[in-house]
Design an enzyme around this catalytic site. Structure first.
Site, PDB file in Angstrom:
ATOM      1  N   GLY A  23      39.656  44.942  47.510  1.00 30.31           N
ATOM      2  CA  GLY A  23      38.674  43.870  47.258  1.00 30.31           C
ATOM      3  C   GLY A  23      37.269  44.421  47.233  1.00 30.31           C
ATOM      4  O   GLY A  23      37.071  45.631  47.144  1.00 30.31           O
ATOM      5  N   ASN A  24      36.283  43.530  47.291  1.00 34.19           N
ATOM      6  CA  ASN A  24      34.890  43.981  47.385  1.00 34.19           C
ATOM      7  C   ASN A  24      34.108  42.992  48.235  1.00 34.19           C
ATOM      8  O   ASN A  24      34.634  41.975  48.668  1.00 34.19           O
ATOM      9  CB  ASN A  24      34.287  44.165  45.993  1.00 34.19           C
ATOM     10  CG  ASN A  24      34.293  42.878  45.199  1.00 34.19           C
ATOM     11  OD1 ASN A  24      33.640  41.912  45.570  1.00 34.19           O
ATOM     12  ND2 ASN A  24      35.070  42.842  44.116  1.00 34.19           N
TER      13      ASN A  24
END
Ligand code: CTP
Length: 397
Positions: free
Chosen positions: A206-207
Site C-alpha cells: 500500500g502507500n
C-alpha cells in the site's frame, strides 16, 4: 439572488451586532428567509424584539425552556447557510474547540450546511496567536471566514477587527449561492485514497495516502452543484454527506469502478494514489517465513486509470490528474500532462513542507495545456480543493 434562501443568523455579544440589525433588513429585502439566534451576551447590546420584528420570526436563544427543547439538529438542517455575525472572540474560540454550552454552539456542532463566520473584535484580540489558531481551525473545518475590515474599533483604537459591512456580507452570500450552481447538472467522478494490492490473505502493498485531498475535492465539487461519484480506496475518513461513493481496495477494482458509466461523467479528477505494481500472483495461503533469509515477490504493472481515461475521454469531458513527485516536479508534471492526455495536472511536490500525504495542508501547482501554470501558496486541503475546482470551472467557460 437570495430569493427563497434560508439563513440562520447567529448574533453574539459584540458592539458590531448593531450592523446585524441592518443585515437582517438587507437579507429580507433580497428575498431571504431569516431566523435569528442570539446568545445571552448579544441581548446586552440589542433587544430580541428588534430582530424578531425585522426577521418576522421569533428569536431563539435557549436550548430548552418550560415549553420544550429547541431542535438544534433541525435548525441546522432547515437553513441553507448558517451565518455567525458578529462572531465574538469568545464564540470563535468555543466553536473552534467544540464547546456546546448554548443554543448557537449546539446548532453549529450539528450543522450539515455551510457556515459563514464574520468576526468582530479589537485588533489585539484578532491578532493574538490564540485567535489566529482558532480561525485556522475553523477554516480547516470548512467554515468560511468573512474578512474583517480595518478602521475605528470599540476600544477607540484604529486597526483590524471590524466586522464586514452588511453589504459586504450580502455580497459574499450572493457569490456563494451563485457559485453553488456553477456545476449544476454536471456529473463529476473523483478517485481518492490509496490502493492495497494483496500479497496473500493477510498482507498487502500500500502507500501512505489518506484520501483527504480527494475527499476535499469531492466535497468542493458537490458544493458547486455537481453530482459527485467518489471512488475511494481504503481510508478511515468519512464520505461527505450527499456524495455517492464506491469503496474499493485494489487498483483493479478502482479501474473497473471508474470505467463503469464513464461516458456519463463530465469532470474526472484522479486524486488517488494508485499502486503502479501489484503482486503477479496472490498466494492462496499466508506465506510462511520458513528457513529463508530473503523473499522476492514478482510484481506486475497495474493498469493506468488516468492514461486510459485520457484515451477514452471525449472533447466535452475534463480530465484532471495528480502528480506526486520527489524531484523535478515541474518537468514530470508537464510530461504527465501530455502522456496522459489530461487537461490539468495538479503537482504536489514532496520537496515542499506541508504538502502531500497525511497533512491537512497542501501546496500545489496546476499545469494546463499550452504551458499555462499557476503556483499556489500552502493552504488547507479544503482551500486547495476550491482553487482546483475554480480552475476546472474556468476551463469549462
Ligand atoms: N494513476 C492512475 N492509475 C495508475 C497510476 C496512477 O490513475 N495505475 C493516476 C493517479 O491517480 C494520478 C496520476 O496517475 O492522478 C499520476 O500518478 P503518479 O503516481 O504521480 O504517476 P505515475 O503515472 O504512476 O508515474 P510515476 O510513478 O512514474 O511517477
Amino acid at each position: 439572488m437570495l430569493k427563497g434562501k434560508k439563513i440562520l443568523l447567529c448574533v453574539t455579544g459584540s458592539i458590531a451586532s448593531y450592523k446585524s440589525v441592518l443585515l437582517v433588513r438587507l437579507l429580507v429585502k433580497n428575498g431571504a428567509e431569516v431566523q435569528v439566534i442570539m446568545t445571552d451576551a448579544a441581548k446586552d447590546f440589542i433587544a430580541p424584539l428588534t430582530f424578531s420584528t425585522l426577521s418576522q420570526n421569533n428569536v431563539l436563544s435557549e436550548l430548552s425552556n418550560e415549553e420544550g427543547w429547541a431542535n438544534h439538529v433541525m435548525l441546522g438542517r432547515w437553513a441553507n447557510v448558517i451565518l455567525i455575525a458578529p462572531a465574538s472572540c469568545n464564540t470563535i474560540a468555543r466553536i473552534a474547540h467544540g464547546f456546546c454550552d448554548n443554543l448557537l454552539q449546539a446548532v453549529y456542532l450539528s450543522a450539515t450546511v455551510p457556515v459563514f463566520v464574520a468576526p468582530a473584535m479589537d485588533e489585539d484580540m484578532w491578532l493574538h496567536p490564540a485567535t489566529r489558531q482558532n480561525i485556522e481551525t475553523l477554516k480547516k473545518n470548512g467554515n468560511k471566514i468573512i474578512n474583517v475590515n480595518k478602521g475605528e474599533l470599540a476600544s477607540g483604537l484604529t486597526g483590524e477587527g471590524r466586522m464586514a459591512e452588511p453589504e459586504e456580507i450580502l455580497k459574499e452570500l450572493e457569490t456563494f449561492f451563485s457559485a453553488a450552481s456553477d456545476l449544476k447538472g454536471k456529473v463529476a467522478l473523483v478517485t481518492a485514497g490509496p490502493t492495497y494490492e494483496a500479497i496473500d490473505p493477510v498482507r498487502f502493498i500500500g502507500n501512505h495516502s489518506s484520501g483527504k485531498m480527494g475527499i476535499a475535492i469531492a466535497k468542493e465539487l458537490q458544493s458547486r452543484g455537481a453530482n459527485v461519484r467518489l471512488i475511494l480506496g481504503p481510508t478511515n475518513l468519512d464520505v461527505p454527506s450527499g456524495v455517492d461513493s464506491v469503496k474499493v481496495t485494489s487498483a483493479d477494482e478502482m479501474y473497473d469502478a471508474t470505467f463503469n458509466n464513464f461516458a456519463t461523467v463530465d469532470i474526472i479528477v484522479m486524486a488517488a494514489a494508485v499502486a503502479d505494481f501489484k503482486p503477479e500472483k496472490i498466494a492462496d495461503q499466508k506465506i510462511k517465513k520458513g528457513p529463508r533469509q530473503t523473499l522476492s515477490i514478482k510484481l506486475a504493472k497495474t493498469r493506468d486509470i488516468l492514461a486510459r481515461a485520457g484515451e477514452l475521454k471525449s472533447k466535452k469531458q475534463i480530465l484532471v490528474g495528480f502528480a506526486l513527485e520527489t524531484e523535478k516536479g515541474n518537468d514530470n508534471a508537464l510530461a504527465k500532462l501530455s502522456a496522459k492526455n489530461a487537461d490539468l495536472i495538479v503537482l504536489n511536490s514532496l520537496e515542499d513542507e506541508g504538502a502531500g500525504f497525511g497533512h491537512d495542508t497542501n501546496k500545489i501547482s496546476v499545469f494546463a495545456r499550452e504551458g499555462k501554470v499557476v503556483h499556489f501558496e500552502k493552504k488547507s486541503k479544503q482551500e486547495v480543493a476550491a482553487d482546483i475546482v475554480d480552475i476546472i470551472i474556468n476551463l469549462k467557460k
